[in-house]
Motif scaffolding. Structure first.
Motif, mmCIF file in Angstrom:
data_model
loop_
_atom_site.group_PDB
_atom_site.id
_atom_site.type_symbol
_atom_site.label_atom_id
_atom_site.label_comp_id
_atom_site.label_asym_id
_atom_site.label_seq_id
_atom_site.Cartn_x
_atom_site.Cartn_y
_atom_site.Cartn_z
ATOM 1 N N LEU A 1 0.771 -1.274 -0.051
ATOM 2 C CA LEU A 1 -0.025 0.307 -0.034
ATOM 3 C C LEU A 1 0.913 1.170 0.105
ATOM 4 N N TYR B 1 -0.614 8.221 1.792
ATOM 5 C CA TYR B 1 -0.588 9.672 1.524
ATOM 6 C C TYR B 1 -1.406 10.517 2.503
ATOM 7 N N PHE C 1 -4.918 9.179 2.704
ATOM 8 C CA PHE C 1 -5.401 7.860 1.792
ATOM 9 C C PHE C 1 -4.307 6.878 1.764
ATOM 10 N N GLU C 2 -4.953 5.657 1.702
ATOM 11 C CA GLU C 2 -4.115 4.298 1.192
ATOM 12 C C GLU C 2 -4.731 3.692 -0.077
ATOM 13 N N PHE C 3 -3.732 3.425 -0.976
ATOM 14 C CA PHE C 3 -4.134 2.764 -2.066
ATOM 15 C C PHE C 3 -3.115 1.780 -2.506
ATOM 16 N N GLY C 4 -3.671 0.824 -2.903
ATOM 17 C CA GLY C 4 -2.513 -0.459 -3.415
ATOM 18 C C GLY C 4 -3.193 -1.718 -3.661
ATOM 19 N N TYR D 1 -7.798 -4.897 -5.374
ATOM 20 C CA TYR D 1 -7.481 -3.627 -5.389
ATOM 21 C C TYR D 1 -8.221 -2.806 -4.239
ATOM 22 N N LYS D 2 -7.338 -1.885 -3.389
ATOM 23 C CA LYS D 2 -7.778 -1.400 -2.021
ATOM 24 C C LYS D 2 -7.630 0.247 -2.215
ATOM 25 N N LEU D 3 -8.783 0.900 -1.752
ATOM 26 C CA LEU D 3 -8.565 2.402 -1.541
ATOM 27 C C LEU D 3 -9.342 2.672 0.019
ATOM 28 N N TYR E 1 -9.767 5.959 2.670
ATOM 29 C CA TYR E 1 -9.826 7.321 2.791
ATOM 30 C C TYR E 1 -10.408 7.464 4.167
ATOM 31 N N ASN F 1 -13.596 2.349 3.353
ATOM 32 C CA ASN F 1 -12.709 1.213 2.803
ATOM 33 C C ASN F 1 -13.406 0.470 1.625
ATOM 34 N N GLN G 1 -12.908 -1.794 -1.850
ATOM 35 C CA GLN G 1 -12.175 -2.779 -2.626
ATOM 36 C C GLN G 1 -12.962 -3.509 -3.835
#
Length: 419
Positions: free
Chosen positions: A187, A190, A198-201, A231-233, A235, A255, A257
């Motif tokens: 991940l 940011y 944010f997390e994304f990965g 795929y994960k996001l 906020y 969260n 996905q």
């Protein structure tokens, strides 16, 4: 006109000369935590305008860090219109064991133990892992460095090999499967500003289902192994303020996905998302009201492998180990925490809670949330034994008693507040 311009420049020079500026930021009280790290994530720097609101924002951020038990600031003159700012740090002990234990009146017993360092290299990096015994053996390793590259950019890497015995529900019956999930996740982290991150990965994982006992159906496989990509996001809005064991403010975590599968015939890809809304309020000097509302939905496939679970350690204290599944969830946890005794580093809290939730059946509709068989309410009482100078050193004991139909009751032990 020439005289007017000169006059304006003169007034501007006088105003600038009177601005208070920061001569230096000095860090005090820290031992393991690096001063260079505190300066890297602080907005106050040498040469910037002295602004109390910016300083207070820095202090709130510092108090959120696992490595810091408490922080406050002082300002002293350093020269003409210049000031030294001192950030005073009270550090947490950050090499922490973790433990979660639960049991129900069905004689279920499971536990998870781990060890984590929350201030690796004095840079507020978390590294550690856990071992879990829930009929089968499981383990995981976790690395998280939210400020690895700068005040805004970080990285997280997680590995997990999790094996449990899980019920699968279909045709108003159930079967038990040995379930294994082996995954690797990367991940990017940011932090947009003080309150928004944010997390994304991606997460690559393999799921393995092996039938053990219970009902069968020709359409439900008894063995299944499938490779998936997630795929994960994430906020998060976080405006919480901490004062040792007390918390006040609002926090929201979304969260989302998207999961794809190589075997779309048996386990098709799906979307899943949920949002946790958390609200904390100080009540008097020793009281704290805490609430969490979770709203979640997933692709509404009629599958026995639905993603939302009803479980002791996730949402309803005392309910048992994954007693149901659904493609939607509404869960409310609310509790009142009262400090019963406090001296020096130690604090004892009592709490009274109500956990309530409802689920949408796989392939069902929103009316399922109102069905009595999907609705569960568990009030209960608990205790918190808190070490104020060790991060997350809160040993909790909760006992939940179901008041809805076909309910259980049981103890839930753990490290850290339930939410």
């Amino acid at each position: 006109m020439k005289y007017l311009i000169v006059l304006l420049i003169s007034f501007s020079s006088i105003a600038n000369a009177q601005d208070k500026t920061v001569a230096d930021l000095k860090i005090q009280g820290n031992k393991k935590l690096k001063s260079s790290f505190v300066k890297k994530i602080s907005q106050i720097k040498s040469g910037v305008k002295l602004d109390s609101s910016v300083i207070e924002s820095d202090i709130k951020l510092l108090k959120r860090l696992p490595s810091i038990a408490h922080a406050y600031y002082q300002v002293f003159p350093a020269g003409e219109n210049t000031y030294n700012v001192y950030y005073n740090i009270e550090e947490n002990f950050t090499i922490i064991p973790s433990a979660n234990v639960y049991t129900t009146n069905d004689d279920e017993f499971a536990y998870r133990i781990g060890l984590y360092e929350f201030n690796l290299l004095g840079q507020n990096i978390t590294f550690g892992g856990f071992y879990q015994k829930d009929i089968y053996n499981s383990y995981a390793l976790n690395f998280r460095a939210p400020f690895l590259f700068s005040r805004q950019f970080g990285l997280a890497v997680n590995y997990q090999d999790l094996t449990t015995q899980e019920p699968v529900f279909f045709d108003n019956t159930a079967a038990d499967y040995k379930y294994n999930n082996e995954s690797i996740e990367v991940l990017g982290l940011y932090q947009l500003n003080f309150t928004n991150r944010f997390e994304f990965g991606i997460n690559y994982f393999t799921e393995d289902y092996e039938y053990k006992f219970g009902a069968t159906n020709p359409t439900v496989p008894q063995e299944l192994r499938v490779h998936k990509l997630l795929y994960k996001l994430v906020y998060e809005y976080n405006n919480l303020n901490y004062d040792y064991q007390y918390v006040e403010g609002f926090r929201s975590i979304l969260n989302f996905q998207y999961v794809t599968s190589r075997n779309e015939d048996q386990l098709p890809g799906f979307l899943i998302g949920w949002n946790d809304f958390q609200y904390f309020k100080r009540l008097g000097k020793k009281g704290n009201w805490a609430s969490r509302l979770r709203l979640g939905l997933a692709t509404n496939d009629d599958t026995p492998f639905a993603p939302f679970a009803v479980d002791n350690n996730l949402n309803i204290r005392g309910v048992g180990n994954i007693i149901d599944r659904g493609t939607g969830a509404i869960v409310l946890n609310t509790e009142y925490r009262q400090t019963l005794y406090e001296k020096g580093w130690f604090s004892l809290q009592g709490n009274a809670f109500v956990d309530a939730g409802s689920w949408r059946n796989p392939g069902g509709d929103f009316g399922d949330f109102a069905e009595s068989q999907n609705f569960r309410v568990y009030p209960g009482l608990g205790l918190r034994f808190i070490h104020k100078k060790i991060f997350n050193a809160i040993f909790r004991i909760d006992y939940g008693i179901g008041v809805t139909e076909n309910s259980t009751q049981g103890l839930v032990f753990g490290i850290g507040q339930y939410f």
